[in-house]
Design a protein around this motif. Structure first.
Motif, PDB file in Angstrom:
ATOM      1  N   VAL A 157       0.807  -1.118  -0.063  1.00  0.00           N
ATOM      2  CA  VAL A 157      -0.066   0.122  -0.017  1.00  0.00           C
ATOM      3  C   VAL A 157       0.760   1.169  -0.008  1.00  0.00           C
ATOM      4  N   GLY A 158       0.587   2.011  -1.109  1.00  0.00           N
ATOM      5  CA  GLY A 158       1.761   3.214  -1.148  1.00  0.00           C
ATOM      6  C   GLY A 158       2.929   2.759  -1.540  1.00  0.00           C
ATOM      7  N   SER A 213      -1.534   2.013  -5.047  1.00  0.00           N
ATOM      8  CA  SER A 213      -1.719   3.442  -5.187  1.00  0.00           C
ATOM      9  C   SER A 213      -3.097   3.890  -4.937  1.00  0.00           C
ATOM     10  N   ARG A 214      -3.260   5.212  -4.771  1.00  0.00           N
ATOM     11  CA  ARG A 214      -4.432   5.772  -4.857  1.00  0.00           C
ATOM     12  C   ARG A 214      -4.908   5.756  -6.187  1.00  0.00           C
ATOM     13  N   ASN A 229      -4.725   0.661  -3.743  1.00  0.00           N
ATOM     14  CA  ASN A 229      -4.433   0.286  -2.314  1.00  0.00           C
ATOM     15  C   ASN A 229      -5.527  -0.675  -2.088  1.00  0.00           C
ATOM     16  N   LEU A 258       2.305  -1.530   4.692  1.00  0.00           N
ATOM     17  CA  LEU A 258       1.845  -0.028   4.599  1.00  0.00           C
ATOM     18  C   LEU A 258       3.185   0.866   4.181  1.00  0.00           C
ATOM     19  N   VAL A 266       2.875   3.983   3.212  1.00  0.00           N
ATOM     20  CA  VAL A 266       2.318   5.534   2.935  1.00  0.00           C
ATOM     21  C   VAL A 266       3.181   6.338   4.255  1.00  0.00           C
ATOM     22  N   GLY A 275      -0.452  10.242   5.694  1.00  0.00           N
ATOM     23  CA  GLY A 275      -1.420   9.655   4.853  1.00  0.00           C
ATOM     24  C   GLY A 275      -2.362   8.615   5.669  1.00  0.00           C
ATOM     25  N   THR A 284      -5.982   6.771   4.541  1.00  0.00           N
ATOM     26  CA  THR A 284      -5.880   5.538   4.039  1.00  0.00           C
ATOM     27  C   THR A 284      -6.513   4.349   4.662  1.00  0.00           C
TER      28      THR A 284
END
Ligand SMILES: NC(=O)c1ccc[n+]([C@@H]2O[C@H](COP(=O)([O-])OP(=O)(O)OC[C@H]3O[C@@H](n4cnc5c(N)ncnc54)[C@H](OP(=O)(O)O)[C@@H]3O)[C@@H](O)[C@H]2O)c1
Length: 217
Positions: free
Chosen positions: A7-8, A32-33, A61, A72, A74, A78, A82
């Motif tokens: 994630v991120g 990613s977002r 994500n 994780l 990020v 963030g 998230t």
């Protein structure tokens, strides 16, 4: 080991871990977002290693958080935005928190106080059905990115679930030159997360990307 979701994963730490794990023959998905950004990062990582097609995948994500191990990557700032969407996908999963609370003022880097003791404990509170593990706090993304050189770090791993800690330590040890070291309960993340300002200060003084190793282990 099942596929690892990051994630991120479009940032330096996520790309570095993805590349090292793919280099070690593990399957990863960069999250990613923005799915296009994830795809671009996955293609860039895959192009740097000689891995079979499909080794480095991409997704949102939320999509990559459904993998059995979720990392994780990020920034601390963030997490609040998230984590709510990850509650469902990460139920029953191992979630690895790499996040360091970090701020800068005129005297340089420092670790601001964190409600709940540590970022990892905040994540555990926000993702109550996940098994949260703290790891990779002190591994430099720049060092990870230099794929021709072994990393030469120990990776302290903290978790309340011994089995989850052992699995993440194994993933750390899969990275060339890294050794995962199971430390103890998740609350000790508080001690690991605050090392980063020390490492940044050392890096500035000595012009390096320092990591940590335990002596006589
Ligand atoms: N860099 C290192 O050497 C290092 C070493 C150890 C631990 N860490 C920790 O690892 C984490 C990632 O570090 P990094 O340097 O890779 O971070 P980063 O580049 O600042 O961020 C990583 C990714 O997080 C996403 N992101 C950024 N701001 C966000 C927000 N407000 N909300 C949701 N997502 C956001 C972005 O991806 P999208 O825009 O694609 O969504 C970005 O590419 C940090 O918490 C850091 O403390 C870093």
């Amino acid at each position: 080991v099942a596929r690892i979701g990051i994630v991120g994963g479009t940032g330096p730490l996520g790309r570095g871990l993805a590349a090292r794990w793919a280099q070690a023959g593990l399957e990863v998905s960069i999250g990613s977002r923005d799915p296009d950004r994830a795809r671009a990062a996955a293609d860039e990582v895959a192009s740097r290693i000689d891995a079979p097609p499909g080794t480095v995948e991409a997704g949102t994500n939320v999509e990559v958080a459904a993998h059995e191990v979720v990392v994780l990557c990020v920034p601390w700032s963030g997490l609040e935005a998230t984590l709510p969407d990850l509650v469902g996908p990460t139920a029953g999963r191992i979630v690895v928190c790499t996040v360091n609370p970090l701020a800068f003022d005129a005297d340089g880097p420092y670790a601001p106080a964190v409600d709940g003791g540590s970022v990892a404990q905040q994540v555990a509170a926000a993702l109550p059905q996940a098994s949260v593990v703290g790891a990779f706090h002190s591994v430099s993304a720049r060092v990870l990115a230099d794929l021709d050189a072994p990393v030469d770090d120990h990776v302290p791993v903290v978790a309340d679930d011994d089995e989850a800690a052992a699995r993440v330590a194994e993933l750390a040890s899969a990275i060339a030159g890294c050794r995962g070291v199971v430390v103890g309960p998740l609350r000790l993340a508080a001690t690991l997360e605050v090392l980063t300002p020390v490492l940044i200060s050392v890096n500035r003084r000595y012009g390096t990307h320092a990591g940590i190793r335990f002596s006589r282990l």
